[in-house]
Scaffold this motif. Structure first.
Motif, short mmCIF file in Angstrom:
data_model
loop_
_atom_site.label_atom_id
_atom_site.label_comp_id
_atom_site.label_asym_id
_atom_site.label_seq_id
_atom_site.Cartn_x
_atom_site.Cartn_y
_atom_site.Cartn_z
N ILE A 106 -46.63 16.54 -2.24
CA ILE A 106 -47.04 16.34 -3.55
C ILE A 106 -47.28 17.75 -4.36
N LYS A 107 -48.18 18.62 -3.51
CA LYS A 107 -48.36 19.31 -4.27
C LYS A 107 -47.30 20.41 -4.64
N ALA A 108 -46.38 20.43 -3.76
CA ALA A 108 -44.38 21.10 -4.33
C ALA A 108 -44.12 20.09 -4.63
N VAL A 109 -43.85 19.21 -5.13
CA VAL A 109 -43.35 18.43 -6.15
C VAL A 109 -43.81 18.80 -7.61
N ASP A 110 -45.06 19.03 -7.73
CA ASP A 110 -45.37 19.05 -8.82
C ASP A 110 -45.59 20.25 -8.97
N THR A 111 -45.36 21.58 -8.65
CA THR A 111 -45.18 22.86 -9.11
C THR A 111 -43.39 22.34 -9.19
N TYR A 112 -42.35 22.07 -8.71
CA TYR A 112 -40.87 21.90 -8.80
C TYR A 112 -40.36 20.52 -9.34
N GLN A 113 -41.18 19.93 -9.92
CA GLN A 113 -41.00 18.35 -10.61
C GLN A 113 -40.06 19.15 -10.69
N GLU A 114 -39.52 19.92 -12.43
CA GLU A 114 -38.34 20.07 -13.06
C GLU A 114 -36.95 20.21 -12.07
N ASN A 142 -39.36 15.84 -19.63
CA ASN A 142 -38.05 14.55 -19.05
C ASN A 142 -36.19 14.99 -19.44
N ASN A 143 -36.12 15.11 -18.42
CA ASN A 143 -34.36 15.94 -19.00
C ASN A 143 -34.19 14.92 -18.65
N LYS A 144 -33.41 13.98 -19.53
CA LYS A 144 -32.60 12.45 -19.44
C LYS A 144 -31.21 12.55 -19.54
N THR A 145 -30.67 13.96 -19.81
CA THR A 145 -29.31 14.41 -19.35
C THR A 145 -29.12 15.15 -18.47
N THR A 146 -28.32 14.98 -17.68
CA THR A 146 -27.79 16.42 -16.92
C THR A 146 -27.78 17.83 -17.68
N PRO A 147 -27.14 18.44 -18.59
CA PRO A 147 -27.07 19.58 -18.97
C PRO A 147 -28.20 20.03 -19.13
N GLU A 148 -28.86 18.80 -20.06
CA GLU A 148 -30.97 19.21 -19.90
C GLU A 148 -31.45 19.72 -18.49
N ALA A 149 -31.01 18.68 -17.40
CA ALA A 149 -31.46 18.41 -16.20
C ALA A 149 -31.20 20.34 -15.54
N LEU A 150 -29.61 20.61 -15.53
CA LEU A 150 -29.74 21.78 -14.75
C LEU A 150 -29.78 23.29 -15.74
N LYS A 151 -30.46 23.10 -16.83
CA LYS A 151 -30.53 24.57 -17.06
C LYS A 151 -31.86 24.92 -15.67
N VAL A 152 -33.05 24.67 -15.90
CA VAL A 152 -33.82 24.93 -14.68
C VAL A 152 -33.66 25.34 -13.79
N GLU A 181 -38.46 31.15 -12.43
CA GLU A 181 -39.17 30.35 -11.22
C GLU A 181 -37.67 30.16 -9.46
N SER A 182 -36.93 29.70 -10.37
CA SER A 182 -36.06 28.83 -9.52
C SER A 182 -35.02 29.61 -8.91
N LEU A 183 -34.92 30.82 -9.15
CA LEU A 183 -34.12 31.67 -8.31
C LEU A 183 -35.03 33.09 -7.83
N PHE A 230 -35.33 30.47 -4.49
CA PHE A 230 -34.30 30.38 -3.42
C PHE A 230 -34.15 32.06 -2.80
N LYS A 231 -34.69 32.56 -3.10
CA LYS A 231 -34.31 34.20 -2.59
C LYS A 231 -35.23 34.31 -1.76
N ALA A 232 -36.39 34.15 -2.25
CA ALA A 232 -37.47 33.95 -0.94
C ALA A 232 -37.97 33.41 0.02
#
Length: 725
Positions: free
Chosen positions: A372-380, A551-561, A566-568, A571-573
């Motif tokens: 649950i904590k992982a999903v909260d931290t990285y929900q986007e 609340n990223n309703k479209t693909t272009p919005e969702a992929l920005k993250v 934080e994402s980079l 995945f590196k770590a």
């Protein structure tokens, strides 16, 4: 001679088994699984392969030669003539290049040849696969490398060897390599935490059980619709008078023709090791679902992709067209691929299932709360894994979870977490520890006995002993969400272990006290992600915004993250993807989005100009001739007798005019989007400026469908596509 004798005996036994027809007896007969390895490999080779599967260790060339020779003997005994490295490029589907076992000796004689080098590695042309800029078009070299953890199988007359696909420079060009890295990361992190509770645990597997939804359409009717063939969905089409409103299709009697297809499909799946178990009618007409037994996640992903390939071939034999598009028909439910995920130890324990003792339940809570904590931290980031042009039609509709990520656990488990949140920090008194373990933790199995309800509006729901990702699209490669889910859980478990160890080593807390202390904080800080209510409601959308959930309703919005700092760093770590690989994937997915909307726009324009407008004008002309004829016969004596025809003529003209105008505007918007060089800006241009015209054009076209003579209408209608027996 040894291989020939084994092969002949095996072939005879297969014929006998297939004649009997029991699923359990034919399961995996076309798979080079453990049973085949025991038959065909030496003990040394068998042990090396098993070690490679368990630890990921490399197999040396000598052993690879033995395995290849054994595979070849087994495959040829079953009539196989070719072999292929079966891989998952960034197209979202699978790829294969077949090579014959056939080869020539220097003296001109022929033989069947397949060595360790051919088993372990091949060099397919990589130039035409999407790479997101990792490879230039003129740099074609890419390599496929054998994945021993997913067994080779025979399909048709080809030996298929599951592989990863990497660039000459080492970057992953596929979906399997990052998944394997993520599974390795979660194995290491989860094993370290599981040892708190059982020192005998030496490996943790992520497990996956997918539920594949799909539509079946008569093949001849499907090919009468250019939009279905070119885009996988109907771009236009009025809702039929009867759709799914009576709920009479859901779990109903399976039509005979469909049942025949399902039976052939299941038999083929069982032979190649896909453990299919469940089949039923889904909510919408001509919509169905198939689900297997849970498997290790990497193998489950391979099996789902293989299933989709097999389904298309078997459907063709039964004169069906299978549709995997998430929303092939407007106005009725679309299709998803619910992905049920859990963690299991090599000691046979499901880490997301409560046990018979308070300590086992504390283990359950540890992995439950950390997830649950992982999903909260990285929900986007988790939301981004379900993004696609086709799935945008489904997410947020009243048939699938919203684009807002939340976790459903039910009222009773929520009460347990609330009680744990109230536990005092630091050392626990003997009474506090007893009360906590017996009265709170100890009662979890009893609570879950009656906690079987499910929230179909939740994107990430706990369903008893697993979490269900409900937002995954029906044609999505499960490797994408599984890579991200396992990566974020691995990172969270690593952070958890560090915090617990600090409390044990520096604060002198006992292990269970330290675990309770850390879990307490996680429960508190991740509370915003928990939601047990109606995810479709407007109130939830406002509440989610207040909680600062995306609340990223479209693909272009969702992929920005994907390319956020934080994402980079994540995945590196976790050594799952490099910055180059993740940026490439974002670019590939944006390009895929652009191309799909571009194709849909072109198809829609052609349908309007070449089919709908000419047909509407033809019918309008017939009505005009009718009106003129009536007036010639009756004159001015009956002025009102043609009012109905004139009204229809006017309505047709209005709709045709709007269709022409909106189609022209759509084409101009597409041209403006096409000149943009920046991929992200181009994707947003297609999303915001081109795609909205689809709905406006469709509205007018569907109105015309109700007005124009049925015999003239150029497209097969929903009532014909959806109710074929």
């Amino acid at each position: 001679m040894r291989f020939d004798a084994i092969a002949e005996s095996h072939k005879r036994s297969l014929i006998s088994i297939e004649e009997k027809g029991r699923r359990s007896e034919i399961f995996g007969i076309n798979v080079f699984n453990e049973e085949r390895m025991l038959q065909y490999l030496t003990k040394d080779a068998y042990d090396h392969v098993k070690t490679a599967i368990f630890t990921g260790a490399k197999i040396d060339r000598k052993i690879a030669d033995q395995v290849a020779e054994a595979m070849k003997a087994w495959a040829i005994s079953l009539g196989t003539t070719h072999y292929t490295h079966w891989f998952q490029p960034l197209t979202g589907s699978t790829a294969e290049k077949h090579d014959a076992f056939f080869d020539l000796l220097p003296n001109g004689k022929a033989l069947e040849k397949f060595g360790g080098g051919q088993l372990v590695q091949q060099e397919p042309d990589a130039s035409s696969f999407p790479s997101g800029g990792i490879r230039n078009t003129f740099e074609a070299r890419g390599y496929t490398a054998w994945d021993p953890s997913s067994p080779a199988f025979i399909y048709g007359t080809t030996l298929c060897i599951p592989t990863v696909f990497v660039a000459y420079t080492g970057e992953a060009l596929d979906n399997k390599a990052p998944l394997l890295r993520a599974l390795h990361a979660v194995d290491e992190a989860a094993t370290a935490v599981a040892k708190y509770f059982d020192k005998n645990v030496s490996k943790v597997h992520a497990t996956l059980g997918w539920e594949q939804e799909y539509f079946l359409v008569d093949k001849a009717l499907a090919y009468s619709r250019p939009d279905i063939i070119m885009t996988g969905r109907t771009m236009v089409g009025h809702i039929p008078a009867k759709g799914q409103q009576l709920d009479d299709h859901y779990f109903g009697v399976i039509p005979n023709r469909v049942l025949s297809f399902m039976s052939d499909l299941e038999k083929e799946c069982i032979k190649i090791g896909i453990p299919v178990k469940t089949r039923h009618n889904e909510v919408a007409p001509n919509q169905f679902e198939l689900a297997p037994v849970f498997e290790e996640a990497n193998l489950a992903v391979d099996h789902n992709l293989l299933l989709m390939d097999v389904m298309e071939k078997i459907a063709d034999k039964h004169h069906f067209k299978v549709l995997f598009h998430e929303k092939p028909f407007a106005g009725i439910n679309g299709s998803g691929k619910h992905s049920n995920w859990s963690l299991a130890t090599d000691t046979g324990v499901n880490l997301l299932s409560p046990g018979s003792t308070p300590m086992k339940n504390l283990q359950f809570l540890t992995f439950f709360v950390n997830t649950i904590k992982a999903v909260d931290t990285y929900q986007e980031l988790l939301r981004s894994s379900t993004a696609s042009a086709s799935n945008d039609h489904r997410l947020g509709a009243s048939e699938a979870p919203p684009a807002i990520m939340s976790v459903f656990i039910g009222d009773q488990l929520s009460a347990v977490l609330d009680e744990l949140e109230g536990v005092s920090q630091g050392k626990l008194s003997p009474k506090e520890k007893t009360d906590l373990k017996l009265n709170v933790v100890g009662k979890i199995p009893e609570i879950l006995l009656d906690n079987t309800d499910r929230n179909r509006t939740s994107p990430f729901a706990f369903t008893g002993n697993k979490f269900e990702m409900r937002g995954v699209g029906s044609k999505t490669n499960c490797a994408k969400p599984m890579t991200i889910l396992n990566t974020i859980v691995a990172k969270q478990l690593k952070d958890f272990k560090k915090e617990v160890d600090v409390l044990v080593d520096k604060k002198n807390l006992k292990k269970d006290e330290a675990v309770f202390n850390v879990l307490r904080e996680y429960i508190k800080t991740s509370k915003r992600i928990r939601f047990d209510g109606d995810g479709y409601s407007e109130e939830w959308e406002k509440e989610a915004q207040r909680r600062k959930l995306s609340n990223n309703k479209t693909t272009p919005e969702a992929l920005k993250v994907l390319t956020s700092k934080e994402s980079l760093a994540l995945f590196k770590a976790m050594k799952v993807m490099s910055e180059v690989e993740i940026k490439a994937r974002k670019d590939v997915e944006l390009e895929d989005y652009i191309f799909r909307i571009q194709i849909e726009g072109r198809v829609l324009g052609q349908l309007m100009y070449n089919h709908i407008i000419p047909t509407a004008i033809e019918y309008q002309n017939k009505l005009i001739k009718n009106v003129i004829g009536i007036k010639e016969i009756y004159g001015a004596a009956h002025k009102t007798i043609t009012d109905g025809q004139l009204a229809i003529i006017e309505q047709i003209g209005e709709h045709v005019n709007e269709i022409k105008k909106k189609t022209d505007l759509m084409i101009e918007a597409r041209k403006r989007a096409n000149v943009l060089k920046n991929t992200e800006k181009k994707a947003f241009a297609y999303c915001d400026n081109v795609k909205p015209f689809f709905t406006e054009i469709r509205y007018r076209c569907d109105k015309l469908e109700l007005l124009v003579d049925d015999q003239l209408w150029p497209l097969t209608k929903y009532r014909e596509l959806l109710f074929v027996k």
